[in-house]
Design an enzyme around this catalytic site. Structure first.
Site, mmCIF file in Angstrom:
data_model
loop_
_atom_site.group_PDB
_atom_site.id
_atom_site.type_symbol
_atom_site.label_atom_id
_atom_site.label_comp_id
_atom_site.label_asym_id
_atom_site.label_seq_id
_atom_site.Cartn_x
_atom_site.Cartn_y
_atom_site.Cartn_z
ATOM 1 N N CYS A 145 0.823 -1.217 0.000
ATOM 2 C CA CYS A 145 0.000 0.000 0.000
ATOM 3 C C CYS A 145 0.855 1.264 0.000
ATOM 4 O O CYS A 145 1.957 1.268 0.542
ATOM 5 C CB CYS A 145 -0.878 0.028 1.241
ATOM 6 S SG CYS A 145 -1.887 -1.433 1.431
ATOM 7 N N ARG B 30 4.844 0.605 -6.234
ATOM 8 C CA ARG B 30 4.814 -0.270 -5.065
ATOM 9 C C ARG B 30 3.862 -1.443 -5.267
ATOM 10 O O ARG B 30 3.911 -2.411 -4.509
ATOM 11 C CB ARG B 30 4.379 0.532 -3.828
ATOM 12 C CG ARG B 30 5.369 1.592 -3.414
ATOM 13 C CD ARG B 30 4.769 2.539 -2.415
ATOM 14 N NE ARG B 30 4.516 1.937 -1.127
ATOM 15 C CZ ARG B 30 5.400 1.870 -0.130
ATOM 16 N NH1 ARG B 30 6.595 2.374 -0.298
ATOM 17 N NH2 ARG B 30 5.088 1.320 1.015
ATOM 18 N N TRP C 221 -2.884 -2.599 -1.674
ATOM 19 C CA TRP C 221 -2.464 -3.932 -2.108
ATOM 20 C C TRP C 221 -3.151 -4.895 -1.148
ATOM 21 O O TRP C 221 -2.805 -4.957 0.026
ATOM 22 C CB TRP C 221 -0.949 -4.048 -2.023
ATOM 23 C CG TRP C 221 -0.376 -5.266 -2.661
ATOM 24 C CD1 TRP C 221 -0.108 -5.449 -3.985
ATOM 25 C CD2 TRP C 221 0.028 -6.466 -1.999
ATOM 26 N NE1 TRP C 221 0.438 -6.692 -4.181
ATOM 27 C CE2 TRP C 221 0.533 -7.342 -2.980
ATOM 28 C CE3 TRP C 221 0.017 -6.897 -0.674
ATOM 29 C CZ2 TRP C 221 1.014 -8.611 -2.685
ATOM 30 C CZ3 TRP C 221 0.501 -8.160 -0.375
ATOM 31 C CH2 TRP C 221 0.991 -9.002 -1.382
ATOM 32 N N ASN D 62 -1.246 1.461 5.836
ATOM 33 C CA ASN D 62 -0.313 0.533 5.192
ATOM 34 C C ASN D 62 0.166 -0.428 6.266
ATOM 35 O O ASN D 62 0.459 0.007 7.380
ATOM 36 C CB ASN D 62 0.866 1.335 4.609
ATOM 37 C CG ASN D 62 1.955 0.451 4.036
ATOM 38 O OD1 ASN D 62 1.742 -0.740 3.812
ATOM 39 N ND2 ASN D 62 3.112 1.019 3.802
ATOM 40 N N GLY D 63 0.214 -1.721 5.961
ATOM 41 C CA GLY D 63 0.699 -2.690 6.951
ATOM 42 C C GLY D 63 -0.407 -3.662 7.348
ATOM 43 O O GLY D 63 -1.429 -3.783 6.666
ATOM 44 N N GLU E 225 18.357 -15.894 -10.799
ATOM 45 C CA GLU E 225 17.882 -14.529 -10.991
ATOM 46 C C GLU E 225 17.211 -14.376 -12.362
ATOM 47 O O GLU E 225 16.160 -13.750 -12.485
ATOM 48 C CB GLU E 225 19.050 -13.544 -10.823
ATOM 49 C CG GLU E 225 18.730 -12.100 -11.071
ATOM 50 C CD GLU E 225 17.570 -11.540 -10.244
ATOM 51 O OE1 GLU E 225 17.090 -12.216 -9.315
ATOM 52 O OE2 GLU E 225 17.117 -10.432 -10.566
ATOM 53 N N LYS F 218 13.321 -13.223 -12.805
ATOM 54 C CA LYS F 218 13.016 -12.019 -13.583
ATOM 55 C C LYS F 218 11.983 -12.346 -14.653
ATOM 56 O O LYS F 218 11.022 -11.635 -14.832
ATOM 57 C CB LYS F 218 14.314 -11.518 -14.222
ATOM 58 C CG LYS F 218 14.440 -10.063 -14.393
ATOM 59 C CD LYS F 218 14.901 -9.314 -13.170
ATOM 60 C CE LYS F 218 14.109 -9.583 -11.935
ATOM 61 N NZ LYS F 218 14.692 -9.191 -10.710
ATOM 62 N N GLU G 228 8.385 -13.219 -13.147
ATOM 63 C CA GLU G 228 7.603 -12.181 -12.472
ATOM 64 C C GLU G 228 7.000 -11.157 -13.425
ATOM 65 O O GLU G 228 5.952 -10.598 -13.126
ATOM 66 C CB GLU G 228 8.405 -11.495 -11.354
ATOM 67 C CG GLU G 228 9.517 -10.572 -11.781
ATOM 68 C CD GLU G 228 10.171 -9.866 -10.577
ATOM 69 O OE1 GLU G 228 11.366 -9.597 -10.646
ATOM 70 O OE2 GLU G 228 9.480 -9.578 -9.589
ATOM 71 N N HIS H 42 18.453 -36.044 -12.342
ATOM 72 C CA HIS H 42 17.886 -36.675 -11.148
ATOM 73 C C HIS H 42 16.380 -36.444 -11.073
ATOM 74 O O HIS H 42 15.802 -36.529 -9.984
ATOM 75 C CB HIS H 42 18.610 -36.170 -9.901
ATOM 76 C CG HIS H 42 20.067 -36.505 -9.933
ATOM 77 N ND1 HIS H 42 20.542 -37.774 -9.683
ATOM 78 C CD2 HIS H 42 21.151 -35.763 -10.283
ATOM 79 C CE1 HIS H 42 21.853 -37.785 -9.837
ATOM 80 N NE2 HIS H 42 22.251 -36.580 -10.210
ATOM 81 N N LYS I 264 6.366 -3.645 -4.859
ATOM 82 C CA LYS I 264 7.786 -3.324 -4.873
ATOM 83 C C LYS I 264 8.392 -3.485 -3.484
ATOM 84 O O LYS I 264 9.494 -3.982 -3.330
ATOM 85 C CB LYS I 264 7.971 -1.881 -5.358
ATOM 86 C CG LYS I 264 9.423 -1.416 -5.421
ATOM 87 C CD LYS I 264 10.170 -2.148 -6.505
ATOM 88 C CE LYS I 264 11.634 -1.749 -6.591
ATOM 89 N NZ LYS I 264 12.404 -2.723 -7.391
HETATM 90 O O1 M6R Z 1 13.395 -4.539 -1.109
HETATM 91 P P1 M6R Z 1 14.015 -5.910 -1.075
HETATM 92 O O2 M6R Z 1 15.295 -5.982 -1.826
HETATM 93 O O3 M6R Z 1 14.162 -6.439 0.318
HETATM 94 O O4 M6R Z 1 12.973 -6.831 -1.819
HETATM 95 C C1 M6R Z 1 13.155 -8.214 -1.891
HETATM 96 C C2 M6R Z 1 12.257 -8.841 -2.936
HETATM 97 O O5 M6R Z 1 10.915 -8.584 -2.633
HETATM 98 C C3 M6R Z 1 12.562 -8.313 -4.341
HETATM 99 O O6 M6R Z 1 13.888 -8.495 -4.687
HETATM 100 C C4 M6R Z 1 11.667 -9.038 -5.373
HETATM 101 O O7 M6R Z 1 12.019 -10.370 -5.467
HETATM 102 C C5 M6R Z 1 11.759 -8.340 -6.726
HETATM 103 N N1 M6R Z 1 10.461 -8.093 -7.250
HETATM 104 C C6 M6R Z 1 12.472 -9.133 -7.742
HETATM 105 O O8 M6R Z 1 12.571 -8.467 -8.955
#
Ligand code: M6R
Length: 606
Positions: free
Chosen positions: A2, A27, A75, A99-100, A479, A483, A486, A502, A601
């Site tokens: 949020c 976010r 969110w 938020n939270g 990674e 990427k 997502e 395996h 985010k």
């Molecule tokens: O703000 P942070 O680096 O702690 O966030 C961690 C993950 O939420 C963040 O890296 C997430 O996996 C990204 N969306 C990946 O692109």
């Protein structure tokens, strides 16, 4: 997660709120709303969907006109995304955004229902609005303090009271909140980009502080209702940093910003060709005192930690455990005095990473934070701190933050290996110089991205794919896979190439493309054998490999070449084509690249 904004001043509040909320879109959210004082009455407009849906709603319900108000992007956590669950929520005297998470909201709700309160939504937020109203007796700050004592969980609130038409109130416990200060106007916001177009001056609220904002004064109180003085900070980002600057998406802009981000992050930490981390509180003596190292993080930041593990173990011969923060915090880790726990986080507010940091400290370990967001909770609470200087990362998919997290992992590993006497000064200088050269290598790669676009075009209709590699290439393939999934919504997994037979190789067919990463000369031929195994079973193979590694042409369908550097440093240039493949696949599939569905985010709830 949020986003909260609030405005008090002379401008058209609705315009300011919508503008500021648009800067928090990164976010992640699924609904939005505002509450504005119009002719002394609180007017609320909210809607499921994007800010454009909220604007459309205002076309029919009327656009609130006034100078004081609060706004929110939600969110969903408690209750589905819907108009009724969108914020703001109201009690008898109070309207607020939140938020939270309120952990004990059920208990509080039962109590309030017994007191005769009625609820419209499924949210935990409405409980807070009703609770503050319940305690309200003419003094807003007192009511907020009383309610906050009953609330368990992490939260930030923006609140307006029916009786105080020129004032907004804010409270922060765990979730971040800043108070922006302009000329005859002030703001609240979850993050700095929301206010940058109006002011660069802000206060960072600490847990349990309450802000009271009216046009001509900003007062901050502690939880005992004592007024406190705070240092006014100045954001060192400018609007340009938070704008797309001609790029189609923030993600593409941020990929291109990587060379500069690396330079800015490492420049001040190199003296006479050697790493110099003293300003971060990291000395040779300290480094020699650590028995074990834990790297704890989430998502992409955790993947940077996996690269760090390989490099630290290889160079410094110190055992490193990489842990997912949400696992670490609940698995009673054997960590304590003599251990170093490194927390990596772009936002510095990730709930699980913050909890892991606190747990490590409670257990007596020393903590080092590698964080991008200045003044964030993780940055403030760790014993030692290394900021990454990537600037604001707006796209949900992390790119430049990952790059600089790796850059500082290298500097740390070099320094540790030197402190432990595992490498000589000359060897260290050579590694540092290789690291300093990486920005130029990446800049060169970014001049010609046709192959990555072509690779993306070949994947656009895939349902599922595999990334494979060994050693550092496996770390990198994790990674690459995250990427892609997502932002393209294509299922993908990363696999250690040697582990395929395996079980997982049974998935291989002509419908399962494979992206193979081969940048480590000493493991290359082993991975090439695995590539041939998947090729023989019909897979379409995209090879991402260093210029000097030779692979038979019949082993792959498409080859993306990464310029040679020291093999240890290859993850930095080699991640670039993986980022670009993910980016262009998402674009070609018509997805919302910067704001992928269901994702936030900054993940401030566990
Ligand atoms: O703000 P942070 O680096 O702690 O966030 C961690 C993950 O939420 C963040 O890296 C997430 O996996 C990204 N969306 C990946 O692109």
């Amino acid at each position: 997660m949020c986003g909260i904004v609030g405005y008090v001043g002379k401008q058209n509040c609705t315009d300011v709120l919508i503008n500021s909320l648009s800067r928090l879109e990164y976010r992640g959210y699924d609904s939005a709303g505002i509450a504005v004082f119009e002719n002394g009455e609180i007017k609320v407009v909210k809607s499921k969907g994007r800010l454009t849906d909220l604007s459309a709603r205002m076309e029919t319900e009327g656009r609130p006109s006034g100078n004081v108000g609060i706004g929110h992007t939600r969110w969903a956590t408690h209750g589905e995304p819907s108009d009724v669950n969108s914020h703001p929520h109201s009690g008898a005297d109070v309207t607020l955004v939140h938020n939270g998470i309120i952990e004990n909201y059920k208990k509080l709700k039962e109590f309030l229902i017994r007191e005769g309160k009625e609820f419209k939504s499924e949210t935990d937020t409405e409980v807070v609005a009703q609770l503050i109203s319940y305690y309200y007796n003419g003094d807003p700050v007192e009511a907020i303090i009383k309610a906050s004592k009953d609330i368990e969980g992490s939260f930030a609130l923006g609140v307006v009271f029916r009786d105080f038409t020129d004032t907004i109130f804010a409270l922060r416990r765990e979730s971040p909140l800043i108070v922006g200060v302009g000329e005859d106007e002030s703001f609240i916001a979850s993050d700095v980009p929301a206010i940058l177009q109006y002011t660069r001056n802000y206060y960072l609220l600490e847990p349990n502080e309450i802000a009271v904002l009216s046009p001509y004064s900003t007062k901050i109180y502690d939880q005992h209702y004592q007024a406190i003085e705070k240092e006014l900070k100045t954001a060192d980002w400018d609007m340009d940093a938070a704008e797309k600057q001609g790029y189609e998406h923030f993600m593409l802009k941020e990929i291109h910003e990587q060379p500069t981000a690396i330079k800015t992050t490492i420049a001040s930490r190199i003296t006479d060709g050697l790493p110099d981390l003293e300003e971060c509180g990291i000395t040779c003596e300290k480094l020699n005192s650590f028995r074990n190292i834990f790297i704890v993080a989430c998502g992409t930041a955790m993947h940077a930690g996996v690269v760090g593990k390989y490099v630290i173990e290889k160079l410094a011969r110190v055992p490193v455990v990489v842990d997912i923060a949400s696992e670490f915090r609940y698995r009673e880790p054997i960590v304590g005095d003599g251990d170093l726990v490194i927390i990596i986080s772009q936002s510095g507010e990730t709930a699980d990473s913050l909890a892991a940091l606190r747990l490590a400290k409670e257990n007596g370990a020393k903590t080092l934070a590698i964080v991008n967001a200045k003044g964030s909770s993780i940055a403030r609470e760790a014993d030692m701190l290394m900021y990454t200087h990537a600037g604001p990362e707006i796209a949900v998919a992390s790119t430049k933050a990952y790059m600089v997290q790796i850059a500082v992992m290298y500097l740390f590993a070099f320094e540790l290996a030197l402190a432990k006497g595992k490498i000589s000064e000359d060897e260290c200088k050579k590694l540092v110089s290789g690291l300093q050269n990486i920005p130029d290598v990446i800049s060169g790669m970014l001049e010609d991205i046709d192959d990555s676009q072509y690779a993306a075009a070949s994947l656009v209709n895939a349902d599922s794919l595999l990334y494979i590699g060994r050693g550092l290439d496996y770390a990198l393939s994790m990674e690459g896979s995250l990427k892609l999934k997502e932002i393209s919504y294509i299922h993908s997994e990363s696999y250690a190439a040697g582990e395929l037979k395996h079980g997982t190789i049974s998935l291989i067919s002509e419908n399962m493309p494979v992206i193979a990463v081969v940048t480590q000369p000493e493991l290359a031929q082993k991975t090439v054998s695995n590539i041939k195994e998947v090729k023989a079973r019909g897979a379409y193979v995209i090879l991402v490999c260093s210029a000097s590694i030779t692979v038979d042409e019949d082993a792959y369908d498409l080859k993306l070449v990464v310029p040679d550097t020291d093999p240890l440093l290859m993850p930095m240039p080699a991640v670039v084509p993986l980022q670009l493949i993910a980016y262009y696949t998402s674009v070609l599939r018509g997805n919302d690249v910067d704001k992928p569905r269901n994702l936030a985010k900054s993940v401030t709830v566990e």
